[in-house]
Design a protein around this motif. Structure first.
Motif, PDB file in Angstrom:
ATOM      1  N   LEU A   1      -5.420   2.736   7.555  1.00  0.00           N
ATOM      2  CA  LEU A   1      -6.862   2.920   7.384  1.00  0.00           C
ATOM      3  C   LEU A   1      -7.441   3.874   8.419  1.00  0.00           C
ATOM      4  O   LEU A   1      -8.323   4.682   8.114  1.00  0.00           O
ATOM      5  N   SER A   2      -6.968   3.782   9.650  1.00  0.00           N
ATOM      6  CA  SER A   2      -7.447   4.667  10.707  1.00  0.00           C
ATOM      7  C   SER A   2      -6.256   5.148  11.527  1.00  0.00           C
ATOM      8  O   SER A   2      -5.207   4.481  11.576  1.00  0.00           O
ATOM      9  N   TRP A   3      -6.434   6.308  12.187  1.00  0.00           N
ATOM     10  CA  TRP A   3      -5.333   6.951  12.883  1.00  0.00           C
ATOM     11  C   TRP A   3      -5.767   7.413  14.265  1.00  0.00           C
ATOM     12  O   TRP A   3      -6.916   7.822  14.465  1.00  0.00           O
TER      13      TRP A   3
ATOM     14  N   LEU B   1       1.002   5.201   0.936  1.00  0.00           N
ATOM     15  CA  LEU B   1       0.341   6.227   1.734  1.00  0.00           C
ATOM     16  C   LEU B   1       0.876   7.601   1.352  1.00  0.00           C
ATOM     17  O   LEU B   1       2.090   7.795   1.218  1.00  0.00           O
TER      18      LEU B   1
ATOM     19  N   GLN C   1      -7.623   6.517  -2.335  1.00  0.00           N
ATOM     20  CA  GLN C   1      -8.776   6.210  -1.501  1.00  0.00           C
ATOM     21  C   GLN C   1      -8.750   7.107  -0.264  1.00  0.00           C
ATOM     22  O   GLN C   1      -7.775   7.121   0.491  1.00  0.00           O
TER      23      GLN C   1
ATOM     24  N   MET D   1      -4.580   7.018   0.564  1.00  0.00           N
ATOM     25  CA  MET D   1      -4.143   5.637   0.349  1.00  0.00           C
ATOM     26  C   MET D   1      -4.286   5.249  -1.116  1.00  0.00           C
ATOM     27  O   MET D   1      -5.308   5.528  -1.740  1.00  0.00           O
TER      28      MET D   1
ATOM     29  N   ASP E   1      -3.515  -0.346  11.502  1.00  0.00           N
ATOM     30  CA  ASP E   1      -4.229  -1.108  10.473  1.00  0.00           C
ATOM     31  C   ASP E   1      -3.780  -0.673   9.077  1.00  0.00           C
ATOM     32  O   ASP E   1      -4.573  -0.534   8.168  1.00  0.00           O
ATOM     33  N   ASN E   2      -2.467  -0.430   8.949  1.00  0.00           N
ATOM     34  CA  ASN E   2      -1.853  -0.079   7.657  1.00  0.00           C
ATOM     35  C   ASN E   2      -2.398   1.212   7.063  1.00  0.00           C
ATOM     36  O   ASN E   2      -2.523   1.355   5.845  1.00  0.00           O
TER      37      ASN E   2
ATOM     38  N   ASN F   1      -9.911   8.004   3.412  1.00  0.00           N
ATOM     39  CA  ASN F   1     -10.399   7.264   4.571  1.00  0.00           C
ATOM     40  C   ASN F   1     -10.791   8.161   5.740  1.00  0.00           C
ATOM     41  O   ASN F   1     -10.957   7.673   6.864  1.00  0.00           O
TER      42      ASN F   1
ATOM     43  N   THR G   1       0.840  -1.197   0.000  1.00  0.00           N
ATOM     44  CA  THR G   1       0.000   0.000   0.000  1.00  0.00           C
ATOM     45  C   THR G   1       0.877   1.248   0.000  1.00  0.00           C
ATOM     46  O   THR G   1       1.889   1.314   0.714  1.00  0.00           O
TER      47      THR G   1
ATOM     48  N   SER H   1      -1.043   4.551  13.364  1.00  0.00           N
ATOM     49  CA  SER H   1      -2.030   3.655  12.770  1.00  0.00           C
ATOM     50  C   SER H   1      -1.579   2.220  12.956  1.00  0.00           C
ATOM     51  O   SER H   1      -0.397   1.902  12.759  1.00  0.00           O
TER      52      SER H   1
END
Length: 323
Positions: A222-224, A146, A172, A163, A219-220, A174, A144, A217
């Motif tokens: 996705l959320s922070w 970022l 993407q 992302m 979860d790679n 998020n 991925t 983060s």
């Protein structure tokens, strides 16, 4: 810690773009180095374009050339990124004012010699710009990409991490990071800088409250986590960091804790504990003047750094590290 360090001016004077700022740097596999920045009469003027120069293997920098549109709209904040296939992407912001920014990009398949026509990164976007806003993208272990991003619309400074699952072409969204408060007021945060560790993904962010803020983060990307204040001073100016081959984290920044304070000195520090504590090892610019908006990356245990020098020049450092 540092085996050798060499400072160079990429150019001495650019008559066509006397004011310059916000550089980005990318070492290439053949030993050459690309650098880009924006330049024109003054930041935000309609003659400001993206300029690029290349350092050959002998240490010589090419004459800067403009690689963006000549469309009487201001250009800002280039960011260089190399895809797995060797194609180089140069992202930049485009717009008369910061809240109006859209992100444009061009590509090169010959190590920066020629460039494609510009495209809009996210067609129809009205967020104030997608993808990286100042600092480099990172590719995670899972592939991925970022992009450290932020928005400055409606007088609110809010970071987010974009992302990409196709190596930097489509993005993407998020969600924005949660806004923290300091002494009862919301903290303005922009221009994250990213790194990955065994624990997760992390970022430091510029703030308008005298210190850098950090978010993590697990979860790679996705959320922070809600950004938290660090002990690292920040003068409301850009910073950047990178991990070296040994796992040490290197941070280049102005260690000044006054909002909109002076942009000197410029300091290089390292951390062995994933950014919890930093130790200064070099002061690239100890004097007075504007030494700001640094960019830093690492290749083959060598640091490559660029930054603004008094808004008139771009400085480059090549720093070889001990193992």
């Amino acid at each position: 810690m540092i085996k050798s360090a060499k400072k160079e001016f990429i150019f001495r004077k650019n008559e066509k773009a006397p004011s310059c700022h916000a550089s980005t740097v990318l070492p290439l596999s053949d030993g050459t180095v690309l650098a880009a920045w924006f330049g024109g009469a003054h930041e935000g003027d309609n003659d400001v374009e993206i300029w690029i120069s290349k350092r050959d293997t002998e240490g010589n920098w090419s004459t800067p050339v403009s690689v963006s549109e000549d469309d009487n709209i201001a250009h800002w904040n280039p960011v260089l990124y190399m895809q797995e296939n060797g194609r180089i992407i140069l992202y930049y912001k485009h717009g008369e004012t910061i809240p109006d920014w859209i992100t444009r990009y061009i590509t090169s398949d010959d190590n920066g010699t020629t460039w494609s026509s510009p495209l809009t990164l996210v067609p129809g976007d009205t967020s104030g710009g997608r993808g990286p806003v100042k600092n480099k993208c990172i590719k995670l272990k899972n592939g991925t990409v970022l992009g450290p991003a932020s928005t400055e619309q409606n007088k609110k400074w809010i970071p987010f991490i974009d992302m990409s699952l196709d190596d930097g072409i489509t993005w993407q969204f998020n969600g924005l990071m949660e806004r923290p408060k300091y002494k009862g007021a919301y903290v303005g945060l922009i221009q994250p800088t990213l790194w990955e560790s065994d624990e997760g993904v992390h970022c430091l962010m510029r703030s308008n409250k005298g210190a850098l803020y950090r978010s993590d983060s697990y979860d790679n990307g996705l959320s922070w986590s809600k950004p938290a204040r660090t002990r690292l001073p920040n003068n409301n100016s850009g910073v950047d960091c990178v991990k070296d081959d040994s796992g040490r984290l290197w941070l280049i920044y102005n260690p000044v804790d006054v909002n909109w304070g002076v942009r000197h000195p410029l300091s290089l520090a390292y951390s062995k504990d994933n950014g919890k504590h930093f130790t200064e090892v070099l002061v690239p610019e100890p004097g007075n003047g504007e030494f700001s908006y640094p960019a830093i990356t690492c290749k083959d245990n060598t640091l490559y750094i660029t930054y603004t020098y008094k808004r008139k020049q771009i400085v480059f450092w090549k720093i070889e590290l001990e193992d």
